[in-house]
Design a protein around this motif. Structure first.
Motif, PDB file in Angstrom:
ATOM      1  N   GLU A 113       0.834  -1.202   0.000  1.00  0.00           N
ATOM      2  CA  GLU A 113       0.000   0.000   0.000  1.00  0.00           C
ATOM      3  C   GLU A 113       0.867   1.250   0.000  1.00  0.00           C
ATOM      4  OE1 GLU A 113      -2.734  -0.134   3.233  1.00  0.00           O
ATOM      5  OE2 GLU A 113      -4.028  -1.634   2.267  1.00  0.00           O
ATOM      6  N   SER A 114       0.377   2.287  -0.663  1.00  0.00           N
ATOM      7  CA  SER A 114       1.102   3.550  -0.717  1.00  0.00           C
ATOM      8  C   SER A 114       1.131   4.190   0.671  1.00  0.00           C
ATOM      9  CB  SER A 114       0.424   4.502  -1.704  1.00  0.00           C
ATOM     10  OG  SER A 114      -0.846   4.910  -1.211  1.00  0.00           O
ATOM     11  N   PRO A 115       2.127   5.051   0.941  1.00  0.00           N
ATOM     12  CA  PRO A 115       2.179   5.726   2.246  1.00  0.00           C
ATOM     13  C   PRO A 115       0.924   6.534   2.541  1.00  0.00           C
ATOM     14  CG  PRO A 115       4.258   5.995   1.067  1.00  0.00           C
ATOM     15  CD  PRO A 115       3.299   5.370   0.101  1.00  0.00           C
ATOM     16  N   GLN A 116       0.338   7.143   1.512  1.00  0.00           N
ATOM     17  CA  GLN A 116      -0.876   7.943   1.723  1.00  0.00           C
ATOM     18  C   GLN A 116      -2.053   7.060   2.144  1.00  0.00           C
ATOM     19  OE1 GLN A 116       1.069   8.022  -0.948  1.00  0.00           O
ATOM     20  NE2 GLN A 116       1.868  10.115  -1.132  1.00  0.00           N
ATOM     21  N   LEU A 117      -2.187   5.896   1.492  1.00  0.00           N
ATOM     22  CA  LEU A 117      -3.276   4.998   1.864  1.00  0.00           C
ATOM     23  C   LEU A 117      -3.059   4.443   3.269  1.00  0.00           C
ATOM     24  CD1 LEU A 117      -5.853   3.481   1.228  1.00  0.00           C
ATOM     25  CD2 LEU A 117      -4.473   1.694   0.139  1.00  0.00           C
ATOM     26  N   LYS A 118      -1.821   4.114   3.599  1.00  0.00           N
ATOM     27  CA  LYS A 118      -1.529   3.624   4.950  1.00  0.00           C
ATOM     28  C   LYS A 118      -1.925   4.660   5.998  1.00  0.00           C
ATOM     29  CE  LYS A 118       2.318   0.485   3.905  1.00  0.00           C
ATOM     30  NZ  LYS A 118       3.773   0.249   4.113  1.00  0.00           N
ATOM     31  N   ARG A 119      -1.632   5.923   5.720  1.00  0.00           N
ATOM     32  CA  ARG A 119      -1.985   6.987   6.662  1.00  0.00           C
ATOM     33  C   ARG A 119      -3.497   7.071   6.842  1.00  0.00           C
ATOM     34  NH1 ARG A 119       0.086  12.057   8.419  1.00  0.00           N
ATOM     35  NH2 ARG A 119       2.045  11.656   7.317  1.00  0.00           N
ATOM     36  N   LEU A 120      -4.226   7.098   5.739  1.00  0.00           N
ATOM     37  CA  LEU A 120      -5.681   7.208   5.817  1.00  0.00           C
ATOM     38  C   LEU A 120      -6.296   5.977   6.481  1.00  0.00           C
ATOM     39  CD1 LEU A 120      -6.464   8.727   2.315  1.00  0.00           C
ATOM     40  CD2 LEU A 120      -6.374   9.917   4.514  1.00  0.00           C
ATOM     41  N   GLU A 201     -16.013  21.341   4.967  1.00  0.00           N
ATOM     42  CA  GLU A 201     -16.470  20.224   5.786  1.00  0.00           C
ATOM     43  C   GLU A 201     -15.835  18.908   5.355  1.00  0.00           C
ATOM     44  OE1 GLU A 201     -20.616  19.821   6.267  1.00  0.00           O
ATOM     45  OE2 GLU A 201     -20.950  21.918   6.823  1.00  0.00           O
ATOM     46  N   GLN A 202     -15.470  18.794   4.079  1.00  0.00           N
ATOM     47  CA  GLN A 202     -14.852  17.560   3.626  1.00  0.00           C
ATOM     48  C   GLN A 202     -13.794  17.854   2.573  1.00  0.00           C
ATOM     49  OE1 GLN A 202     -18.401  15.445   2.299  1.00  0.00           O
ATOM     50  NE2 GLN A 202     -17.906  15.857   0.155  1.00  0.00           N
ATOM     51  N   VAL A 203     -12.882  16.907   2.421  1.00  0.00           N
ATOM     52  CA  VAL A 203     -11.773  17.023   1.478  1.00  0.00           C
ATOM     53  C   VAL A 203     -11.764  15.783   0.599  1.00  0.00           C
ATOM     54  CG1 VAL A 203      -9.268  17.235   1.205  1.00  0.00           C
ATOM     55  CG2 VAL A 203     -10.429  18.384   3.116  1.00  0.00           C
ATOM     56  N   THR A 204     -11.703  15.987  -0.709  1.00  0.00           N
ATOM     57  CA  THR A 204     -11.650  14.873  -1.649  1.00  0.00           C
ATOM     58  C   THR A 204     -10.203  14.589  -2.026  1.00  0.00           C
ATOM     59  OG1 THR A 204     -13.834  15.401  -2.549  1.00  0.00           O
ATOM     60  CG2 THR A 204     -12.392  14.028  -3.906  1.00  0.00           C
ATOM     61  N   LEU A 205      -9.759  13.377  -1.738  1.00  0.00           N
ATOM     62  CA  LEU A 205      -8.399  12.961  -2.051  1.00  0.00           C
ATOM     63  C   LEU A 205      -8.411  11.979  -3.218  1.00  0.00           C
ATOM     64  CD1 LEU A 205      -7.074  12.286   1.579  1.00  0.00           C
ATOM     65  CD2 LEU A 205      -6.908  14.399   0.252  1.00  0.00           C
ATOM     66  N   GLU A 206      -7.398  12.073  -4.047  1.00  0.00           N
ATOM     67  CA  GLU A 206      -7.196  11.119  -5.142  1.00  0.00           C
ATOM     68  C   GLU A 206      -5.898  10.372  -4.835  1.00  0.00           C
ATOM     69  OE1 GLU A 206      -7.262  13.388  -8.718  1.00  0.00           O
ATOM     70  OE2 GLU A 206      -9.382  13.917  -8.514  1.00  0.00           O
ATOM     71  N   ILE A 221     -11.024   9.069  -2.392  1.00  0.00           N
ATOM     72  CA  ILE A 221     -11.369   8.800  -0.998  1.00  0.00           C
ATOM     73  C   ILE A 221     -11.789  10.141  -0.374  1.00  0.00           C
ATOM     74  CG2 ILE A 221     -10.539   8.044   1.260  1.00  0.00           C
ATOM     75  CD1 ILE A 221      -8.574   6.209  -0.149  1.00  0.00           C
ATOM     76  N   VAL A 222     -13.036  10.239   0.017  1.00  0.00           N
ATOM     77  CA  VAL A 222     -13.562  11.476   0.592  1.00  0.00           C
ATOM     78  C   VAL A 222     -13.411  11.423   2.110  1.00  0.00           C
ATOM     79  CG1 VAL A 222     -15.565  12.975   0.819  1.00  0.00           C
ATOM     80  CG2 VAL A 222     -15.189  11.702  -1.310  1.00  0.00           C
ATOM     81  N   CYS A 223     -12.861  12.506   2.670  1.00  0.00           N
ATOM     82  CA  CYS A 223     -12.618  12.576   4.112  1.00  0.00           C
ATOM     83  C   CYS A 223     -13.359  13.764   4.724  1.00  0.00           C
ATOM     84  CB  CYS A 223     -11.125  12.727   4.395  1.00  0.00           C
ATOM     85  SG  CYS A 223     -10.099  11.367   3.772  1.00  0.00           S
ATOM     86  N   LYS A 224     -13.759  13.617   5.972  1.00  0.00           N
ATOM     87  CA  LYS A 224     -14.312  14.723   6.741  1.00  0.00           C
ATOM     88  C   LYS A 224     -13.175  15.500   7.401  1.00  0.00           C
ATOM     89  CE  LYS A 224     -18.826  14.596   6.379  1.00  0.00           C
ATOM     90  NZ  LYS A 224     -19.584  15.765   5.873  1.00  0.00           N
ATOM     91  N   LEU A 225     -13.261  16.827   7.333  1.00  0.00           N
ATOM     92  CA  LEU A 225     -12.305  17.674   8.028  1.00  0.00           C
ATOM     93  C   LEU A 225     -12.955  18.083   9.350  1.00  0.00           C
ATOM     94  CD1 LEU A 225     -10.293  20.619   6.427  1.00  0.00           C
ATOM     95  CD2 LEU A 225     -10.743  20.369   8.862  1.00  0.00           C
ATOM     96  N   GLU A 226     -12.492  17.461  10.422  1.00  0.00           N
ATOM     97  CA  GLU A 226     -13.068  17.695  11.742  1.00  0.00           C
ATOM     98  C   GLU A 226     -12.190  18.665  12.539  1.00  0.00           C
ATOM     99  OE1 GLU A 226     -15.994  16.472  12.895  1.00  0.00           O
ATOM    100  OE2 GLU A 226     -16.299  15.684  10.872  1.00  0.00           O
ATOM    101  N   PRO A 238     -11.468   9.533   6.966  1.00  0.00           N
ATOM    102  CA  PRO A 238     -12.206   8.991   5.821  1.00  0.00           C
ATOM    103  C   PRO A 238     -13.653   8.687   6.184  1.00  0.00           C
ATOM    104  CG  PRO A 238     -10.063   7.920   6.034  1.00  0.00           C
ATOM    105  CD  PRO A 238     -10.262   8.732   7.274  1.00  0.00           C
ATOM    106  N   ILE A 239     -14.555   9.033   5.290  1.00  0.00           N
ATOM    107  CA  ILE A 239     -15.963   8.684   5.470  1.00  0.00           C
ATOM    108  C   ILE A 239     -16.104   7.163   5.405  1.00  0.00           C
ATOM    109  CG2 ILE A 239     -18.259   8.889   4.417  1.00  0.00           C
ATOM    110  CD1 ILE A 239     -17.501  11.679   3.517  1.00  0.00           C
ATOM    111  N   ALA A 240     -17.100   6.643   6.091  1.00  0.00           N
ATOM    112  CA  ALA A 240     -17.305   5.195   6.170  1.00  0.00           C
ATOM    113  C   ALA A 240     -17.329   4.554   4.783  1.00  0.00           C
ATOM    114  CB  ALA A 240     -18.603   4.891   6.908  1.00  0.00           C
TER     115      ALA A 240
END
Length: 295
Positions: A113-120, A201-206, A221-226, A238-240
């Motif tokens: 897995e990429s480092p970004q995916l591992k983080r998320l 409210e949310q951030v869209t990641l590619e 992968i869409v994430c909520k910015l809390e 990440p959203i469910a």
């Protein structure tokens, strides 16, 4: 010449083969110092293979090499391969019957897995890890996730989050909303962004799912910015099912790639206009099945 213990082992294998309705067994003989391998049939006859023909187990570094190796094994050894894939590995079994040791083996490619995916994934599985300070959050956007956000979206985020006001004030009212929270009955914490800009409210990641150089496609992968106003922290969560959905899309694409690669090969053709050789895909002599799973 076979030792008495090896001969006895052959007799035992032959007997077990008869119990299995005459099936043929490919076996290594216990106690044989030469580590020979035999095919033993139900009538006690056998075919011996020297240790030099042990199954091949090969590790490749990229999934785009699987098709090349599979076609090579068909052309050179007459292999009858089956390919499996899953989120951790791609595995080509060169001969599932196990009756030909010269072609019986596996080709494996590890999927990292990429480092970004591992983080998320870590943030998704443990929400406490997602909460970081304002400075650390901006650094994460600018460095670790910069290639996962479109330039315009990244520019807006960095401007909005470059200066945040974390305010605690005594109030007589109680209020709970995004970027605000009541603390007891009199104290309210609030985060205000730079100028009049709103904190999204949310951030869209590619995100690239794997480090394999042949798997360059990005999945959304869409994430909520809390926000945590009282502690001056922010989190990207990440959203469910967003990660699972992205992985499903990646696996479907990988399966299509493998089916195309293992079942086609270049064929030299003559270009009538230039009389030069060109190549185009052609069907391989044998169809190679590809399954989503583990052998």
């Amino acid at each position: 010449e076979l030792s008495d213990s090896v001969v006895q082992s052959i007799a035992t294998l032959a007997a077990s083969s008869r119990d299995a309705n005459g099936a043929i067994a490919f076996k290594a003989i216990p106690g044989d110092p030469d580590e020979r391998q035999l095919i033993v049939s139900a009538d006690g006859t056998y075919q011996e293979f020297p240790s030099a023909t042990k199954p091949r187990n090969t590790t490749l570094r990229s999934v785009d090499q699987v098709g090349v190796y599979v076609r090579h094994s068909i052309d050179k050894w007459g292999a009858d391969p089956v390919v499996y894939y899953n989120p951790t590995h791609v595995i080509a079994v060169l001969d599932e019957s196990g009756l030909r040791p010269s072609r019986n083996g596996r080709v494996t490619v590890a999927l990292n897995e990429s480092p970004q995916l591992k983080r998320l994934r870590r943030y998704d599985e443990n929400r406490n890890d997602a909460w970081v300070s304002h400075k650390a959050f901006v650094q994460m956007l600018r460095i670790d996730l910069a290639d996962c956000i479109t330039p315009d979206a990244l520019e807006y985020l960095l401007k909005a989050l470059s200066t945040l006001d974390f305010m605690d004030a005594s109030r007589t009212t109680s209020n709970v909303s995004r970027n605000r929270e009541s603390l007891g009955s009199e104290v309210k914490a609030e985060i205000r962004a730079n100028g009049d800009m709103e904190i999204p409210e949310q951030v869209t990641l590619e995100v690239r799912m794997f480090t394999d150089p042949a798997l360059m496609a990005r999945r959304v992968i869409v994430c909520k910015l809390e926000t945590d106003p009282s502690n001056g922290r922010l989190a990207l969560i990440p959203i469910a099912d967003e990660i699972n959905n992205a992985m499903d899309t990646e696996m479907a694409a990988l399966g299509d790639m493998l089916r195309a690669n293992v079942n086609s090969r270049p064929k030299a053709l003559t270009n009538k206009a230039t009389e030069t050789n060109a190549t185009e895909p052609a069907e391989s002599p044998a169809y190679v099945p590809v399954f989503y799973g583990t052998p």
